[in-house]
Design a protein around this motif. Structure first.
Motif, PDB file in Angstrom:
ATOM      1  N   SER A   1       0.867  -1.183   0.000  1.00  0.00           N
ATOM      2  CA  SER A   1       0.000   0.000   0.000  1.00  0.00           C
ATOM      3  C   SER A   1       0.899   1.227   0.000  1.00  0.00           C
ATOM      4  O   SER A   1       1.832   1.306   0.780  1.00  0.00           O
ATOM      5  CB  SER A   1      -0.893   0.003   1.244  1.00  0.00           C
ATOM      6  N   ASP A   2       0.626   2.123  -0.888  1.00  0.00           N
ATOM      7  CA  ASP A   2       1.447   3.335  -1.038  1.00  0.00           C
ATOM      8  C   ASP A   2       2.931   2.969  -1.065  1.00  0.00           C
ATOM      9  O   ASP A   2       3.376   2.235  -1.898  1.00  0.00           O
ATOM     10  CB  ASP A   2       1.167   4.338   0.090  1.00  0.00           C
TER      11      ASP A   2
ATOM     12  N   GLU B   1       4.629   1.632   1.654  1.00  0.00           N
ATOM     13  CA  GLU B   1       5.080   0.601   2.563  1.00  0.00           C
ATOM     14  C   GLU B   1       4.308  -0.694   2.367  1.00  0.00           C
ATOM     15  O   GLU B   1       3.334  -0.756   1.632  1.00  0.00           O
ATOM     16  CB  GLU B   1       4.939   1.088   3.998  1.00  0.00           C
TER      17      GLU B   1
ATOM     18  N   VAL C   1       2.336  -3.960   4.270  1.00  0.00           N
ATOM     19  CA  VAL C   1       1.650  -4.346   5.481  1.00  0.00           C
ATOM     20  C   VAL C   1       1.266  -5.809   5.324  1.00  0.00           C
ATOM     21  O   VAL C   1       0.897  -6.243   4.237  1.00  0.00           O
ATOM     22  CB  VAL C   1       0.395  -3.474   5.683  1.00  0.00           C
TER      23      VAL C   1
END
Lengths: 139, 900
Positions: free
Chosen positions: A81-82, A84, A86
């Motif tokens: 996501s974006d 980074e 997760v």
């Protein structure tokens, strides 16, 4: 929603979920983790994924479900996501399914208020319902 | 490549073009009428390429502005216009606007640039220039050297149309180069031959039209070679390819020269022509099936050839002597190469550098970090497996990995000059605003720093430079009165030293007005009047870094709002650096900044708490204290439920890491038998952090926190330990805030007096004051003391008629100070005795004192000769500390005399 959607499916308790396969970077086994005191309860810890630090989020805790029985090891779905990465901790990982938009329906009114932000809707499969995870709100 | 990518590429390239323009314009301005035309040309070319590219991309607004700027530059170049400050100003503003437009290149069309265009047009019309310097100097009929065919009074209009044609020629050359490279790979590609031939002919035609004879000759000779290949007279081979490549480069250079000043340049390119023809002459006879075609168009007679014209002629005719001309061709190639090397073309630069996305470098760095970890794991096996082959391989892997790591680190380094480039403009603008004359000098531009650090110091440096111009350097009349040159000098200096980068900002201005600073500090309550009286100049100077300090009599638009220097210091300290200021009234000020080379890797102390590891950056670390066994409990004292520890007489607030992590209550430490205290510095406060264990100090690679954890003030980042597990990096300032040691609304008085006492200590010597005998007091310089211990009297043993004690696994002789000084023992027969441990050459000596009283800061210059080293034990000098006469002892002398 014209094309078929590729969903990476997983199980959490007795519910089946799917997450956009294009967002999934990889699936990995349970990893050694560094816990983070003071972090939100759903953050289980940090994983070193080949030099990249990944925050592991316990989906059970996020959805308010009871903890996984201790002898079972969760699996990691690593989501990009974006900037980074997760990781979502889930009970079990299923197949990648290609689903037709005709079978999709908005979440039922009865869906728990707490769960509502995390679910985009449901795909009606033959034998069960597959809930489409709103990953952006989860991570 | 799609449009947006093209645009982005254009933006990056144009910014690069613009980056140097500012300084070049300033140089041009400073040179005045004696300006360096080649410099004007450089600027002209840069603007021109932007214009060209903008036209190609349909960026009309950008192109229009660039076009006007180019015209003005054209006038400058032809000396029709003088580089007055009005002209340069207008140009600078126009380039600023260009930069803005390029920054948002997608929406640049339709932006308003009319003001700039009007200004530029006024200059072109001679209006603006007239305002300042009377009539513009128009060098009419200025003869353009060496080329009679160029229209002698080419107007700006014609100029621009020529430029369009030139652009076309450059495109042609690009195309030919491309085709040649295709041919290099596949010598049978007839299409490429045909294309290249066509383009060359096009060039030839253009050059003929414009009367550029040199180009036409080269193009003609090259065309013959290509024609030969095309007709199958001879095949393409490396020699031909090289000679053609060389010719194209020469052509390019010539066109650049034309673009710059309208002439082909002074160089004679005859040898290029001759060389091409020599190659041709070698080729043609070999398998000549239809020599007629080529010999018809046979070259004009060779006029001169540097090496030996006779040989060339022979080569032209002879079929058998193949080696000779080849050799000659070789030497000619060499010549061409040196020729190219000599030319200051930017081609060479473009060949050796490429642009790389920083994200890619970061990724690479991460991977290398992983590789280092994997390497470390393998190294652990090395001792277990006895296999010489493997050992060798591991060693190799080890070495290569280290080199790779170093190399990747280097890719992130940038010269500090990148930040400095904007300063000349800044200084110039500020100086004219403040009506001052300031010259800027830079030393060590090439000093390299990590990219992130470069970003971080940009603002503090700008602020300091601004301050120096505004406050540091005096107005011309003041300088003249002081007997200094009217023009002030600001020097920026950068160099590596001791693993750090040093940056100095030096001015020859008025220096600091210490009295005024002192008065201001007193007025704002930053220091007390006693402090002010005894403060040395150096410390007063550093007062300006305190929050809320500004002595500027009036707030100017430049600086003096009181939020300057403290922010500078905070920002520099944030990246682990330090600032120091030295000033001499009337002579100038030097600000020294020390910063680490890189932020990505920092030395850190690894500690453990509740079974997890945490890294504490060394910057925050002051010392480690371990309290063992029975000492631990009584040493920690409690004030209203908050633990404190007396560290050399000062109360150190104690914070438990486990408590801060929410693991246990602070009361827990009452129960522990031994404590590890990490003494930390958070801004201007100190705190003692209790951890479970102190593990190791190592260099860690800092990685950012994920967004879920960013809000937790206790952590500043994460890192990966040697075993591959993740560890959190503690944010000491955040920790101090969480523990309420630092509060947002600081009690200024307390904080600042702490700061100033810290400042004071920096320059003075701290003395450890203790009691000797019943009433005597003595003191030792604190920096001579290795440790202070409370040791049990029962542990004292005898060896060779000397008292000794077992201390840290060695036998440490004891020296009873009272007895040594001929005083009765203080009769303080408590269980524990205060021992000052002094370590010299790995041997420790314990000096037993009766009671440690205090730590006092003291300046020696006042009462002694300032030479502690000479103080013997027999007649120790005395000073007054806290109203008591105190003998100052010197530990090394003392110990040496006692143990002799």
């Amino acid at each position: 929603m014209i094309d078929n959607m590729q969903l990476c499916t997983f199980r959490l308790g007795d519910q089946h979920f799917g997450v956009d396969a294009l967002k999934v970077q990889e699936l990995i086994r349970n990893q050694p983790m560094t816990r983070v005191p003071l972090a939100p309860a759903s953050v289980r810890g940090l994983i070193n994924l080949r030099g990249q630090i990944v925050t592991a989020i316990d989906l059970r805790s996020r959805f308010g479900l009871p903890k996984l029985e201790s002898e079972l090891e969760p699996m990691n779905i690593v989501i990009r996501s974006d900037e980074e990465c997760v990781s979502l901790l889930v009970d079990q990982i299923g197949d990648v399914l290609s689903l037709e938009p005709e079978n999709f329906e908005a979440p039922p009114e009865t869906l728990d208020e707490a769960m509502r932000p995390f679910i985009n809707g449901a795909f009606k499969l033959e034998d069960r319902l597959l809930l489409l995870l709103n990953w952006a709100n989860v991570v | 490549m799609d449009d947006t990518e093209l645009l982005r590429e254009f933006a990056v390239e144009s910014q690069e073009h613009l980056a140097d323009i500012e300084n070049q314009l300033l140089t041009i301005e400073s040179q005045g009428d004696a300006m360096d035309v080649s410099l004007v040309n450089t600027v002209f070319r840069a603007i021109h390429s932007i214009k060209g590219a903008a036209g190609f991309m349909g960026l009309d607004t950008l192109g229009g502005l660039a076009h006007r700027a180019e015209e003005v530059l054209g006038r400058l170049r032809s000396h029709e216009l003088r580089p007055t400050s009005v002209v340069i100003n207008t140009l600078l503003r126009a380039t600023d606007r260009l930069k803005e437009l390029i920054d948002e290149v997608e929406c640049s069309n339709g932006q308003d640039v009319s003001k700039h265009i009007v200004d530029l047009e006024k200059i072109l019309a001679g209006e603006l220039d007239a305002e300042e310097s009377g009539s513009p100097i128009i060098v009419g009929g200025h003869e353009i050297a060496g080329n009679p065919t160029t229209p002698p009074n080419a107007s700006a209009k014609a100029d621009s149309s020529i430029n369009d044609i030139l652009q076309l020629c450059f495109d042609c050359l690009e195309q030919i180069e491309h085709d040649l490279s295709v041919l290099d790979r596949n010598s049978d590609d007839r299409n490429a031959v045909e294309n290249a031939f066509g383009k060359l002919q096009e060039l030839n035609a253009v050059a003929d039209d414009l009367g550029f004879s040199q180009i036409s000759k080269i193009a003609c000779a090259g065309g013959k070679l290509l024609a030969g290949i095309h007709t199958g007279t001879f095949p393409m081979d490396p020699q031909i390819s090289e000679s053609l490549g060389g010719a194209i480069k020469v052509l390019k250079k010539t066109f650049q020269a034309i673009q710059a000043d309208g002439t082909e340049g002074d160089e004679d390119h005859q040898f290029t022509v001759d060389f091409l023809e020599a190659v041709l002459s070698v080729k043609v006879p070999r398998n000549s099936t239809s020599p007629s075609t080529t010999s018809d168009k046979s070259p004009p007679p060779v006029k001169s050839l540097a090496a030996s014209p006779a040989e060339t002629k022979r080569a032209e005719r002879s079929v058998s002597v193949e080696t000779a001309p080849t050799d000659q061709a070789g030497s000619a190639t060499k010549e061409a190469k040196t020729e190219l090397a000599k030319s200051p073309s930017h081609d060479s630069g473009a060949d050796t550098t490429i642009r790389v996305d920083v994200a890619l470098l970061d990724k690479l760095m991460t991977r290398v970090g992983e590789l280092v970890l994997a390497r470390n794991q393998i190294l652990q096996f090395q001792s277990k497996i006895e296999e010489p082959g493997l050992q060798k391989a591991i060693q190799r892997l080890n070495q290569i990995t280290s080199e790779l790591q170093e190399g990747v680190m280097k890719t992130r380094m940038q010269p500090i000059g990148n930040v400095w480039t904007k300063f000349p403009r800044l200084v110039r603008d500020l100086a004219s605003m403040c009506e001052k004359q300031v010259r800027i000098e830079m030393e060590g531009k090439e000093t390299e720093l990590d990219k992130t650090i470069i970003e971080a110091i940009k603002d503090p440096l700008t602020h300091l430079v601004r301050n120096t111009v505004d406050h540091g350097i005096e107005k011309p009349e003041v300088r003249r009165k002081a007997g200094k040159p009217v023009e002030g000098c600001l020097t920026l200096r950068a160099f590596h030293e001791g693993g750090e980068v040093n940056i100095e900002i030096v001015d020859d201005g008025g220096g600091l007005n210490f009295e005024r600073i002192k008065a201001k500090a007193l007025e704002k309550g930053l220091i007390s009047s006693e402090e002010a009286a005894s403060m040395p100049e150096r410390e007063i100077g550093n007062l300006i870094f305190l929050p809320g300090f500004s002595t500027a009599e009036k707030v100017s638009s430049v600086s003096g709002r009181g939020v300057g220097m403290d922010v500078v210091r905070t920002n520099i300290e944030k990246i682990g650096g330090s600032v120091d200021l030295q000033s001499r009234t009337g002579l100038g000020t030097t600000i020294k900044i020390k910063i680490p080379l890189t932020l990505a890797i920092v030395p850190a102390l690894v500690v453990a708490a509740s079974g997890d590891r945490y890294a504490i950056p060394q910057v925050n670390l002051l010392e480690l204290v371990r309290l063992e066994n029975q000492i631990a409990k009584p040493s920690i004292e409690w004030i209203q439920g908050s633990p404190v520890y007396r560290l050399r007489g000062r109360l150190l607030p104690i914070v438990s890491l486990r408590t801060q992590l929410g693991e246990c209550s602070i009361e827990e430490i009452r129960r522990s038998n031994s404590l590890n205290i990490v003494v930390l510095k958070a801004e201007d406060r100190q705190l003692g952090l209790i951890v479970d264990r102190i593990l190791d100090s190592e260099e860690i690679v800092v990685k950012p926190l994920g967004k879920h954890l960013k809000n937790i003030p206790l952590y500043s980042g994460t890192t990966i330990m040697g075993d591959g597990r993740v560890a959190l990096i503690l944010d000491v300032v955040g920790l101090a805030h969480a523990a309420k040691i630092l509060t947002k609304n600081k009690d200024r008085g307390a904080t600042d007096s702490a700061t100033s006492s810290e400042l004071r200590r920096a320059n003075e010597r701290s003395l450890l004051v203790f009691a000797v005998g019943e009433h005597g007091r003595a003191a030792l310089p604190l920096d001579q003391v290795t440790r202070l211990e409370k040791l049990s009297r029962h542990l004292v043993e005898q060896s060779h008629h000397r008292e000794v004690i077992q201390y840290r696994g060695e036998i440490m002789p004891l020296l009873r100070l009272s007895g040594h000084l001929g005083q009765p023992d203080g009769a303080n027969w408590s269980e524990l005795m205060d021992v000052v441990v002094y370590t010299h050459q790995n041997r420790s000596v314990g000096v037993v004192v009766d009671q440690i009283l205090d730590i006092a800061a003291c300046r020696f210059e006042a009462n002694t000769d300032g030479n502690i080293g000479s103080l013997g034990s027999s007649t120790p000098p005395s000073i007054v500390i806290d109203g008591h006469v105190t003998d100052v002892l010197d530990l090394p002398t003392l110990v040496a005399s006692a143990l002799a």
